[in-house]
Design an enzyme around this catalytic site. Sequence first.
Site, mmCIF file in Angstrom:
data_model
loop_
_atom_site.group_PDB
_atom_site.id
_atom_site.type_symbol
_atom_site.label_atom_id
_atom_site.label_comp_id
_atom_site.label_asym_id
_atom_site.label_seq_id
_atom_site.Cartn_x
_atom_site.Cartn_y
_atom_site.Cartn_z
ATOM 1 N N SER A 150 -1.921 -6.931 13.557
ATOM 2 C CA SER A 150 -2.581 -6.102 12.545
ATOM 3 C C SER A 150 -1.909 -6.137 11.183
ATOM 4 C CB SER A 150 -2.684 -4.663 13.047
ATOM 5 O OG SER A 150 -1.397 -4.156 13.298
ATOM 6 N N HIS A 155 -8.098 -5.348 17.226
ATOM 7 C CA HIS A 155 -8.608 -5.838 15.940
ATOM 8 C C HIS A 155 -9.524 -7.055 16.092
ATOM 9 C CE1 HIS A 155 -6.612 -3.301 12.945
ATOM 10 N NE2 HIS A 155 -5.614 -3.230 13.795
ATOM 11 N N LYS A 191 -12.212 1.064 16.033
ATOM 12 C CA LYS A 191 -12.108 0.206 14.852
ATOM 13 C C LYS A 191 -13.496 -0.330 14.507
ATOM 14 C CE LYS A 191 -7.217 -0.344 15.110
ATOM 15 N NZ LYS A 191 -6.215 -0.587 16.140
HETATM 16 C C1 LIG Z 1 -5.309 0.416 16.686
HETATM 17 C C2 LIG Z 1 -4.706 -0.154 17.879
HETATM 18 C C3 LIG Z 1 -4.604 0.597 19.068
HETATM 19 C C4 LIG Z 1 -4.994 2.043 19.119
HETATM 20 O O1 LIG Z 1 -6.368 2.201 19.272
HETATM 21 P P1 LIG Z 1 -7.000 3.664 19.176
HETATM 22 O O2 LIG Z 1 -8.340 3.506 19.783
HETATM 23 O O3 LIG Z 1 -7.013 4.057 17.743
HETATM 24 O O4 LIG Z 1 -6.122 4.566 19.999
HETATM 25 C C5 LIG Z 1 -4.096 -0.027 20.181
HETATM 26 N N1 LIG Z 1 -3.678 -1.313 20.152
HETATM 27 C C6 LIG Z 1 -3.747 -2.052 19.036
HETATM 28 C C7 LIG Z 1 -3.288 -3.477 19.065
HETATM 29 C C8 LIG Z 1 -4.251 -1.501 17.864
HETATM 30 O O5 LIG Z 1 -4.319 -2.243 16.750
#
Ligand SMILES: *Cc1c(COP(=O)(O)O)cnc(C)c1O
Length: 390
Positions: free
Chosen positions: A178, A206, A237
């Site tokens: 990310s 992502h 996301k």
């Molecule tokens: C954003 C993210 C999460 C968390 O996801 P949420 O649904 O916001 O709890 C978990 N793993 C990765 C790799 C992320 O980028």
Amino acid sequence: MATEFLDGQLAELKEKGLYNTIRVLESAVDAQVTIGGRQYLNFTSNNYLGLANHPRLKAAAKHAIDLYGIGPAAVRTIAGTTSLHEDLEHKLAQFKRAEATLTLQGGFLANLATIPALVGDGDLIFSDELNHASIIDGCRLSKARVVRYAHNDPADLREKIRTNEYQRGLIITDGVFSMDGDIARLPELVEVAREFDLMLMVDDAHGEGVLGEGGRGIVDHFGLHGQVDIEIGTMSKAFGVVGGVVAGKQRLIDWLKQRARPLLFSSAMTIPDVAACSEAINVLEESDDLVKRLWANADYLKQNLRAAGFDIGATQTPIVPVIVGEAATAQAFSRALFDEGIFVMPIFYPTVPQGKARLRIMNSAVHQQAQLDRALDCLSAIGKKLGVIR
Ligand SMILES: *Cc1c(COP(=O)(O)O)cnc(C)c1O
């Protein structure tokens, strides 16, 4: 008061410029947001496809509330689950071309649910050194020993596997990293997992809605269906809502339903969340238009940033880092953009290495060309003023 020590710790963060103040949005999350009564172009959220404020998702949530109410009111394993939750899991399995899925309240919880259910004392986890915090925490909860391998480096992974003893082993990688926007070398990780008879898990937070045919994710992107044991995803996301998902073989999901603690001891996603996620899948199944627009916007922005002389690293996705060097430069850059009505977050140590501070520009399908052009103009002008580009 026993919490007085926090005053000192907070003061220290502020002195070091590491204290984070959370911006308050007075509007829906979209290409533009309202902050303090003023409009800003938004390049901060993970709302890749603009679904967070999509009329169809909103209508689906309202309709579901009328039929099913709001909350699940207890954990699913005790109080039962709604047919809506089951429908979403079936749809997700179909969408991701997996045997079965389980939804959880978020991607973070999906990692906490899954990792400790699969490995424990005496086992070994091989974890990419840049993996997300929720993977790190899931590993800690499992009590398995963790060996970190060099970022996206299957050769180093092989070396680490050869030189360590273990009973059961699990390889874990982010799908899209990310902070840099690079993609895991999943086909090679599949080979390594097969060679050493290890489980392989990818967290596609992502990549969901971004990679693969119509946003089906990293496994689809590489055509590795059925070859990755555990796929973690998020609906917080690109799906624009909130929620986590685990996808894999039926036996994996059956086991998680017996042992995943965030499922057994925490209530499920709410009704409007589930209905909106379900509608998000409908939108994506019907057309890949949003996914295409996301990539077109990202490509346009990346091309123009490179042409202007910015260092945007090794990104392969709509996450665009603009690497500026020092934390103070990134902060000044972000502040100057904010003054111009453009909301972009600075990222610096310890989230990224020293000297690699950056702006992190998040693209979406719903940014208009004129909005991208305005952002590019401001980035160039401020970049020159701060000496980031010539
Ligand atoms: C954003 C993210 C999460 C968390 O996801 P949420 O649904 O916001 O709890 C978990 N793993 C990765 C790799 C992320 O980028």
